[in-house]
Every structure is written in structure tokens, then in C-alpha cells.
Design a protein around this motif. Structure first.
Motif, PDB file in Angstrom:
ATOM      1  N   VAL A  69       1.252  -1.321  -0.359  1.00 47.43           N
ATOM      2  CA  VAL A  69      -0.320   0.470   0.113  1.00 47.43           C
ATOM      3  C   VAL A  69       0.481   1.064  -0.070  1.00 47.43           C
ATOM      4  O   VAL A  69       1.546   1.616   0.347  1.00 47.43           O
ATOM      5  N   THR A  70       0.514   2.259  -0.842  1.00 40.72           N
ATOM      6  CA  THR A  70       1.006   3.486  -1.204  1.00 40.72           C
ATOM      7  C   THR A  70       1.042   4.482  -0.163  1.00 40.72           C
ATOM      8  O   THR A  70      -0.720   4.420   0.026  1.00 40.72           O
ATOM      9  N   ARG A  71       1.447   5.373  -0.017  1.00 44.23           N
ATOM     10  CA  ARG A  71       0.819   6.344   0.609  1.00 44.23           C
ATOM     11  C   ARG A  71       1.175   7.785  -0.010  1.00 44.23           C
ATOM     12  O   ARG A  71       1.645   8.068  -0.596  1.00 44.23           O
ATOM     13  N   SER A  72      -0.118   8.250  -0.097  1.00 43.22           N
ATOM     14  CA  SER A  72      -0.406   9.932  -0.864  1.00 43.22           C
ATOM     15  C   SER A  72      -1.433  10.736  -0.403  1.00 43.22           C
ATOM     16  O   SER A  72      -1.188  11.076   1.331  1.00 43.22           O
ATOM     17  N   ASP A  74      -4.077  11.413   0.123  1.00 44.30           N
ATOM     18  CA  ASP A  74      -5.647  11.748   0.665  1.00 44.30           C
ATOM     19  C   ASP A  74      -5.477  10.330   1.291  1.00 44.30           C
ATOM     20  O   ASP A  74      -5.959  10.153   2.063  1.00 44.30           O
ATOM     21  N   GLY A  75      -4.235   9.655   1.403  1.00 46.07           N
ATOM     22  CA  GLY A  75      -4.289   8.779   2.326  1.00 46.07           C
ATOM     23  C   GLY A  75      -3.517   7.253   2.388  1.00 46.07           C
ATOM     24  O   GLY A  75      -2.583   7.754   1.682  1.00 46.07           O
ATOM     25  N   ALA A  76      -4.252   6.290   2.300  1.00 45.49           N
ATOM     26  CA  ALA A  76      -3.371   4.759   1.974  1.00 45.49           C
ATOM     27  C   ALA A  76      -4.414   4.540   0.312  1.00 45.49           C
ATOM     28  O   ALA A  76      -5.326   4.517   0.134  1.00 45.49           O
ATOM     29  N   SER A  77      -3.254   4.521  -0.611  1.00 48.55           N
ATOM     30  CA  SER A  77      -3.844   4.490  -2.055  1.00 48.55           C
ATOM     31  C   SER A  77      -3.797   2.437  -2.347  1.00 48.55           C
ATOM     32  O   SER A  77      -2.655   1.902  -1.700  1.00 48.55           O
ATOM     33  N   PHE A  78      -4.386   1.674  -2.487  1.00 47.10           N
ATOM     34  CA  PHE A  78      -5.098   0.387  -3.364  1.00 47.10           C
ATOM     35  C   PHE A  78      -4.992   0.180  -4.379  1.00 47.10           C
ATOM     36  O   PHE A  78      -5.747   0.976  -5.085  1.00 47.10           O
ATOM     37  N   ASN A  79      -4.568  -0.255  -4.789  1.00 48.79           N
ATOM     38  CA  ASN A  79      -4.037  -0.902  -6.657  1.00 48.79           C
ATOM     39  C   ASN A  79      -5.319  -1.656  -7.438  1.00 48.79           C
ATOM     40  O   ASN A  79      -6.049  -1.809  -8.374  1.00 48.79           O
ATOM     41  N   GLY A  80      -6.270  -2.166  -6.293  1.00 48.08           N
ATOM     42  CA  GLY A  80      -7.099  -3.783  -6.865  1.00 48.08           C
ATOM     43  C   GLY A  80      -6.921  -4.692  -7.403  1.00 48.08           C
ATOM     44  O   GLY A  80      -7.840  -5.479  -7.580  1.00 48.08           O
ATOM     45  N   SER A  81      -5.063  -5.024  -7.100  1.00 44.82           N
ATOM     46  CA  SER A  81      -5.493  -6.435  -7.316  1.00 44.82           C
ATOM     47  C   SER A  81      -4.177  -7.302  -6.297  1.00 44.82           C
ATOM     48  O   SER A  81      -4.481  -8.452  -6.677  1.00 44.82           O
TER      49      SER A  81
END
Length: 209
Positions: A69-72, A74-81
Motif C-alpha cells: 500500500v502506498t501513501r499519498s 489523501d491517505g492509503a492507496s490500493f491498486n485493486g489487485s
């Protein structure tokens, strides 16, 4: 004299104030260590922040494992896979309990937001984001109409579990009407997650709270 150490991105300077490690900067008293004090032959240690865990500030060691999970901003970003956060199953959560999540999704596919093994409480998006799937254990699901969610727009969903048979769901503060009950999904996993469940169904988007 001491040489300034080589720093890389993601490193911060720290010093020990006699009780604990604290961040060093130019505001620190020179008598206990600023960034560097060449006259006193003292300097701060440079440490790297570990991005693989979400740390429990209560000091109960309920740290959560972060998988890609990466940080941006806006929050924690998830790639869906493949991205997810694994939460400890020994948090001591019991019902009644309230779960709140603020998120925006980048996909209309079926996806999971969170699932708690201890209480069997879980929440997902279903049917092109037109419905919220509230999982109630291993064999029951309640379906709530959202009216349709716009992609890449933040929403706050609050699920109040009085029990696994008595729940109230709010979307941006407005109570939703239950449209049906079925057995679409279950939470039979022995782990707790944000952003996935055992059968897959990964979340695509950003979770801020």
C-alpha cells in the motif's frame, strides 16, 4: 572533527534526550543536541522510517502489516489487485461497535473495504458501487442501496453494529434503507484486513480514515 553523514530520502535525524528518542532539528536546545554539535563532538543519528507497518500508538503492539500500500496526500492507496493491510486479530473488539471508513474508489468492480475476523464485521462495494455489502459473519449479508457512488469522490460510511442482526448504516451521515438480505459474501478468513478478503476482492482506490 566529525563528518556529516550521508543521508537518503526517508531518513530523519534523532537524538536521545535522556528518556526517549526524539526528532532532532534546529529548534532543539544546543546543550542536548541540535542536528549536529561539532564543538561538543556530538551529532544526531539518522534513522529510516519503516513503511511496512502501521504502528499501534497505544503501545499494545497491535501493529498492522502493510503489503504494497502506498501513501499519498489523501491517505492509503490500493491498486485493486494486490495491496492490503493486515490488522491484528487480537484487538479485543466486541459488539456493539461502530466502524467508520472514509474512502474514494477508482473502480466499479466488486471490492472489499475492511473485514474483522474477531467480530465478523465487514463492508464491501457491490453491483457497480450501487450497493454496500455489510457482511454479518459467515452466512449472512445485508445489502444497502447507495444511490450510486461517483468514482474518485470521497464518501464516509459508518456502520453501527448493535449485534450481527441489528445494524444501521450511514452514508455521509444519512441513514440508508436496507434493500435485501442474502448470502452474497462471507468473512470466514482467519485474518482481518483493510482492502481485501481471503477470496480476493481487492479494493481499488484510497482510504483516508
Amino acid at each position: 572533527s566529525a563528518s556529516m553523514p550521508e543521508l537518503i530520502d526517508g531518513m530523519i535525524p534523532v537524538y536521545h534526550d535522556g528518556t526517549s528518542w526524539v526528532k532532532a532539528n534546529y529548534l532543539n536546545d544546543t546543550t542536548v543536541n541540535q542536528w549536529y554539535d561539532y564543538d561538543a563532538k556530538k551529532w544526531a543519528n539518522a534513522v529510516t522510517i519503516d513503511n511496512n507497518y502501521v504502528y499501534d500508538k497505544s503501545l499494545n503492539n497491535n501493529n498492522a502489516l502493510v503489503s504494497n500500500v502506498t501513501r499519498s496526500g489523501d491517505g492509503a492507496s490500493f491498486n485493486g489487485s494486490s495491496n492490503y493491510i493486515q490488522i491484528p486479530t487480537d484487538l479485543g473488539v466486541t459488539l456493539p461497535a461502530t466502524y467508520t471508513v472514509r474512502f474514494k474508489t477508482a473502480s466499479t468492480g466488486d471490492q472489499i473495504l475492511y473485514g474483522d475476523y474477531t467480530t465478523k464485521a465487514a463492508l464491501g462495494l457491490y453491483n457497480n458501487n450501487n450497493q454496500l455489502i455489510v457482511i454479518l459473519g459467515n452466512n449472512a449479508t445485508n445489502v444497502f442501496d447507495t444511490g450510486g457512488l461517483t468514482l474518485n469522490t470521497f464518501y464516509t460510511v459508518t456502520v453501527v453494529y448493535n449485534s450481527l442482526t441489528d445494524i444501521t448504516v450511514y452514508l455521509n451521515g444519512t441513514a440508508l434503507t436496507k434493500s435485501s438480505s442474502s448470502n452474497n459474501w462471507s468473512w470466514s478468513d482467519t485474518n482481518s484486513y483493510i482492502g481485501k478478503r481471503a477470496a480476493g476482492t481487492y479494493f481499488s482506490g484510497t482510504i483516508s480514515n
